[in-house]
Design a protein around this motif. Structure first.
Motif, PDB file in Angstrom:
ATOM      1  N   UNK A   1      -3.769 -13.989  54.536  1.00 30.77           N
ATOM      2  CA  UNK A   1      -4.818 -14.629  55.319  1.00 30.77           C
ATOM      3  C   UNK A   1      -5.998 -13.679  55.506  1.00 30.77           C
ATOM      4  N   UNK A   2      -5.705 -12.401  55.697  1.00 24.84           N
ATOM      5  CA  UNK A   2      -6.767 -11.407  55.818  1.00 24.84           C
ATOM      6  C   UNK A   2      -7.602 -11.360  54.541  1.00 24.84           C
ATOM      7  N   UNK A   3      -6.918 -11.314  53.399  1.00 22.97           N
ATOM      8  CA  UNK A   3      -7.622 -11.289  52.115  1.00 22.97           C
ATOM      9  C   UNK A   3      -8.450 -12.555  51.944  1.00 22.97           C
ATOM     10  N   UNK A   4      -7.880 -13.684  52.338  1.00 26.42           N
ATOM     11  CA  UNK A   4      -8.598 -14.957  52.238  1.00 26.42           C
ATOM     12  C   UNK A   4      -9.855 -14.951  53.101  1.00 26.42           C
ATOM     13  N   UNK A   5      -9.742 -14.391  54.310  1.00 19.75           N
ATOM     14  CA  UNK A   5     -10.898 -14.312  55.207  1.00 19.75           C
ATOM     15  C   UNK A   5     -12.001 -13.442  54.604  1.00 19.75           C
ATOM     16  N   UNK A   6     -11.593 -12.313  54.008  1.00 18.48           N
ATOM     17  CA  UNK A   6     -12.578 -11.426  53.372  1.00 18.48           C
ATOM     18  C   UNK A   6     -13.250 -12.131  52.208  1.00 18.48           C
TER      19      UNK A   6
ATOM     20  N   UNK B   1      -2.421  -0.352  53.835  1.00 21.80           N
ATOM     21  CA  UNK B   1      -2.824  -1.642  53.271  1.00 21.80           C
ATOM     22  C   UNK B   1      -2.090  -1.845  51.954  1.00 21.80           C
ATOM     23  N   UNK B   2      -1.288  -2.900  51.878  1.00 23.90           N
ATOM     24  CA  UNK B   2      -0.422  -3.119  50.725  1.00 23.90           C
ATOM     25  C   UNK B   2      -1.222  -3.205  49.430  1.00 23.90           C
ATOM     26  N   UNK B   3      -0.689  -2.578  48.388  1.00 25.84           N
ATOM     27  CA  UNK B   3      -1.385  -2.507  47.113  1.00 25.84           C
ATOM     28  C   UNK B   3      -1.678  -3.889  46.532  1.00 25.84           C
ATOM     29  N   UNK B   4      -0.779  -4.843  46.772  1.00 26.59           N
ATOM     30  CA  UNK B   4      -1.006  -6.182  46.202  1.00 26.59           C
ATOM     31  C   UNK B   4      -2.226  -6.856  46.819  1.00 26.59           C
ATOM     32  N   UNK B   5      -2.517  -6.537  48.086  1.00 26.91           N
ATOM     33  CA  UNK B   5      -3.698  -7.116  48.725  1.00 26.91           C
ATOM     34  C   UNK B   5      -4.972  -6.427  48.246  1.00 26.91           C
ATOM     35  N   UNK B   6      -4.862  -5.116  47.982  1.00 32.49           N
ATOM     36  CA  UNK B   6      -5.991  -4.412  47.370  1.00 32.49           C
ATOM     37  C   UNK B   6      -6.311  -5.050  46.025  1.00 32.49           C
ATOM     38  N   UNK B   7      -5.270  -5.329  45.229  1.00 32.88           N
ATOM     39  CA  UNK B   7      -5.470  -5.936  43.915  1.00 32.88           C
ATOM     40  C   UNK B   7      -6.100  -7.317  44.031  1.00 32.88           C
ATOM     41  N   UNK B   8      -5.710  -8.089  45.046  1.00 26.64           N
ATOM     42  CA  UNK B   8      -6.299  -9.417  45.234  1.00 26.64           C
ATOM     43  C   UNK B   8      -7.797  -9.327  45.505  1.00 26.64           C
ATOM     44  N   UNK B   9      -8.209  -8.321  46.272  1.00 22.81           N
ATOM     45  CA  UNK B   9      -9.634  -8.147  46.535  1.00 22.81           C
ATOM     46  C   UNK B   9     -10.366  -7.746  45.258  1.00 22.81           C
ATOM     47  N   UNK B  10      -9.742  -6.887  44.464  1.00 21.70           N
ATOM     48  CA  UNK B  10     -10.343  -6.496  43.189  1.00 21.70           C
ATOM     49  C   UNK B  10     -10.448  -7.707  42.270  1.00 21.70           C
ATOM     50  N   UNK B  11      -9.401  -8.530  42.242  1.00 16.77           N
ATOM     51  CA  UNK B  11      -9.381  -9.708  41.368  1.00 16.77           C
ATOM     52  C   UNK B  11     -10.427 -10.747  41.745  1.00 16.77           C
ATOM     53  N   UNK B  12     -10.928 -10.667  42.993  1.00 19.15           N
ATOM     54  CA  UNK B  12     -11.955 -11.634  43.407  1.00 19.15           C
ATOM     55  C   UNK B  12     -13.284 -11.365  42.713  1.00 19.15           C
ATOM     56  N   UNK B  13     -13.421 -10.182  42.083  1.00 19.47           N
ATOM     57  CA  UNK B  13     -14.634  -9.875  41.338  1.00 19.47           C
ATOM     58  C   UNK B  13     -15.665  -9.070  42.082  1.00 19.47           C
ATOM     59  N   UNK B  14     -15.429  -8.778  43.358  1.00 18.14           N
ATOM     60  CA  UNK B  14     -16.371  -7.969  44.138  1.00 18.14           C
ATOM     61  C   UNK B  14     -16.143  -6.495  43.799  1.00 18.14           C
ATOM     62  N   UNK B  15     -17.188  -5.690  43.600  1.00 21.56           N
ATOM     63  CA  UNK B  15     -17.012  -4.258  43.352  1.00 21.56           C
ATOM     64  C   UNK B  15     -16.233  -3.581  44.480  1.00 21.56           C
TER      65      UNK B  15
END
Length: 336
Positions: free
Chosen positions: A108-113, A128-142
């Protein structure tokens, strides 16, 4: 896929994942429910193709926000405030605004971001769990990783900035060793969830490695960790000192932890630095105002902040800047 195309498109991701472009959009923006199997296929295709949304196109569409998000694990820590302060000196003239946000370990945090338009994300969060870091990277934002831990499963999509934590904490151990101190305690972070540091934590691993290389006594009882507040930490340090464990030096992962330990040492009737030397990290303001004044390791925050903004600027423009590494500086005071 055509061999002449250099940059993968959203259409390519959709084709590889076997879904529609709309589904790809939902997954990348994290703003609609998508079945887990489809989500995983999309993210796998993103990683395989090294897909990144065209940030220049976003700008042309009027979607550039001039907003940088800084995600940290403890926003009350002075260190993060100082980093953001240094970043702001540069970023404001470039038209950027910076928000400091505490991490939360859930989707939910990743979704909010991801539901908010930001131009870049800085992450400096040990827990901060690595999988959530990867989700933010996968969103395409630098994404810039301000390295306080290693990320073994994350590739080169994010830029890493090493601030000197591992070498700096090693130098803390070396300093105490040079003063004849051989029986050291490591004071770990306070975690609201009582988390223990792991081997991928650069300060923790640096301490362990240097203790081993220096041939100093090294066992679980030499780590004070898993505390959820300062009172717990104070009591834990006192318990170690009163247990009969030989202690003549203390390394705090930051100045706040070192100051709590310093207070506990004095409360137990030990002298600093005659009986026990104490060293912290970050060179925060409190270092000068405790008694005795605290020796600390200082990060080059102005240079680090400049590197963050410069790196994000390049990434937003579509470039691929290199990782960077900085050194620390010892500020010696009365506790050593």
């Amino acid at each position: 896929m055509s061999q002449v195309r250099n940059t993968p498109t959203r259409k390519d991701v959709a084709a590889l994942a076997g879904v529609s472009e709309t589904v790809v959009s939902y997954v990348l923006n994290n703003n609609r429910y998508v079945a887990q199997d489809k989500r995983e296929r999309v993210l796998a295709a993103v990683r395989e193709l090294h897909y990144r949304p065209n940030t220049v196109a976003r700008t042309l569409k009027g979607k550039k926000s001039n907003h940088i998000l800084f995600i940290a694990d403890n926003i009350s820590n002075e260190h993060f405030g100082k980093i953001v302060e240094e970043m702001d000196k540069i970023a404001y003239d470039k038209g950027y605004l910076i928000s400091l946000l505490a991490d939360r370990n859930d989707e939910e945090f990743v979704s909010q971001v991801n539901s908010r338009l930001v131009d870049g994300i800085v992450i400096s969060a040990t827990g901060f769990d690595e999988k959530y870091v990867q989700m933010l990277i996968d969103s395409g934002v630098p994404v810039v990783l301000l390295m306080n831990r290693e990320y073994p499963n994350i590739g080169n999509e994010a830029v890493r900035i090493y601030t000197g934590l591992n070498k700096g904490i090693r130098d803390c151990v070396k300093l105490l060793e040079s003063r004849g101190r051989r029986h050291l305690l490591y004071i770990d972070r306070i975690s609201r969830h009582g988390r223990f540091s792991k081997k991928d934590d650069l300060r923790f691993s640096g301490f362990c490695s240097q203790m081993e290389e220096s041939g100093l006594p090294f066992s679980a009882e030499r780590f004070v960790t898993g505390c959820t507040n300062e009172r717990e930490l104070f009591d834990a340090v006192c318990a170690r000192l009163n247990s009969g464990l030989e202690v003549d030096g203390i390394v705090g992962r930051n100045d706040d932890m070192a100051c709590v330990a310093l207070s506990a040492v004095l409360a137990c009737g030990r002298r600093v630095p005659e009986d026990i030397s104490v060293i912290g990290f970050d060179n925060s303001r409190i270092s000068n105002y405790v008694t005795p004044a605290l020796t600390s390791m200082e990060l080059d925050r102005p240079a680090i902040a400049k590197a963050i903004i410069t790196t994000l600027d390049e990434m937003i423009a579509g470039g691929k800047p290199s990782n960077q590494t900085f050194d620390t500086k010892l500020i010696e005071r009365q506790t050593t």
